[in-house]
Design an enzyme around this catalytic site. Structure first.
Site, mmCIF file in Angstrom:
data_model
loop_
_atom_site.group_PDB
_atom_site.id
_atom_site.type_symbol
_atom_site.label_atom_id
_atom_site.label_comp_id
_atom_site.label_asym_id
_atom_site.label_seq_id
_atom_site.Cartn_x
_atom_site.Cartn_y
_atom_site.Cartn_z
ATOM 1 C CB ALA A 56 -0.899 -0.015 1.232
ATOM 2 C CB ILE A 82 4.931 1.024 4.324
ATOM 3 C CG1 ILE A 82 4.275 0.616 5.648
ATOM 4 C CG2 ILE A 82 4.695 2.510 4.031
ATOM 5 C CD1 ILE A 82 2.772 0.664 5.658
ATOM 6 C CE LYS A 83 4.650 -0.166 -5.139
ATOM 7 N NZ LYS A 83 3.616 -0.430 -6.148
ATOM 8 C CB VAL A 84 8.429 4.683 0.766
ATOM 9 C CG1 VAL A 84 7.648 4.520 2.065
ATOM 10 C CG2 VAL A 84 9.685 3.817 0.792
#
Ligand code: G3P
Length: 217
Positions: A56, A82-84
């Site tokens: 996400a 967590i997608k950064v």
């Protein structure tokens, strides 16, 4: 090789999860927009369908904002990654989450140098976008080869190479030959993986011949 599916379409995720071959899901803001659904609601639903990582993506561009958004997303379920983005702020946020044992997928990777930084920041996954490199006349597969070679030099790099922007079955096969850990595959390409005209032709002949025997199993 692990297979993730690159979509926020819950219907397609359910359909392909039923094969037992799905190891996770990746989404991005474009795919969420395409789903037409509320972000938190759709990610919550996806995280309940698959037990593997569900990426996400944050949309803040500063590290503090990414951490704030990421913490909210991480609370949804234990299998959220967590997608950064691969920026200095994204790397700072990656370091923060990895130190808390929260999975991070560092996305928008277009160079080996960037992939080294992602590994050093403790990313669980780095996402090189191979199709988009091919689109501008560069070799996406050469980047996968370079990253796999580099990561293999250092036992303490625990980052998995997550091949993204996959456009064809050949992308999947070539990435697997290079030892990439994961491919995130659009549903249409995943469905193409099973197809071979000789399989269809062979099956049709077997069934015709079987029918002629008049037998049943
Ligand atoms: O989810 C990231 C990536 O797979 C996007 O692919 O086809 O938009 O370049 P594409």
């Amino acid at each position: 090789m692990k297979f993730f599916i690159d979509t926020a379409d819950v219907k397609e995720i359910r359909e392909l999860a039923a094969t037992g071959l799905l190891d996770g899901v990746t989404t991005n803001p474009t795919l969420i927009a395409k789903s037409g659904r509320d972000f938190i609601e759709v990610i919550t639903e996806i995280a309940g369908i698959v037990s593997g990582p569900v990426s996400a993506e944050v949309t803040a561009t500063d590290a503090e904002g990414m951490i704030r958004e990421g913490e909210k997303l991480a609370r949804i379920a234990d299998n959220i990654a967590i997608k950064v983005p691969l920026t200095w702020d994204g790397l700072k946020a990656c370091k923060y989450f990895s130190s808390k044992n929260i999975m991070v997928n560092v996305t928008l990777c277009f160079s080996a140098a960037q992939a080294i930084l992602a590994a050093k920041a403790g990313a669980s996954f780095v996402s090189p976008f191979i199709g988009r490199l091919d689109d501008i006349g560069q070799s996406g597969m050469q980047l996968i080869s370079d990253i796999c070679t580099i990561y293999n030099q250092y036992e303490y790099f625990n980052t998995e190479v997550l091949v993204a922007s996959v456009r064809s079955p050949a992308h999947v096969v070539e990435s697997a030959m290079l030892g990439a850990h994961v491919a995130t595959i659009p549903p249409s390409v995943l469905k193409q993986l099973v197809s071979h005209p000789l399989t269809d032709k062979g099956l049709s002949t077997f069934l015709d011949d079987w029918k002629k025997t008049g037998q049943k199993i």
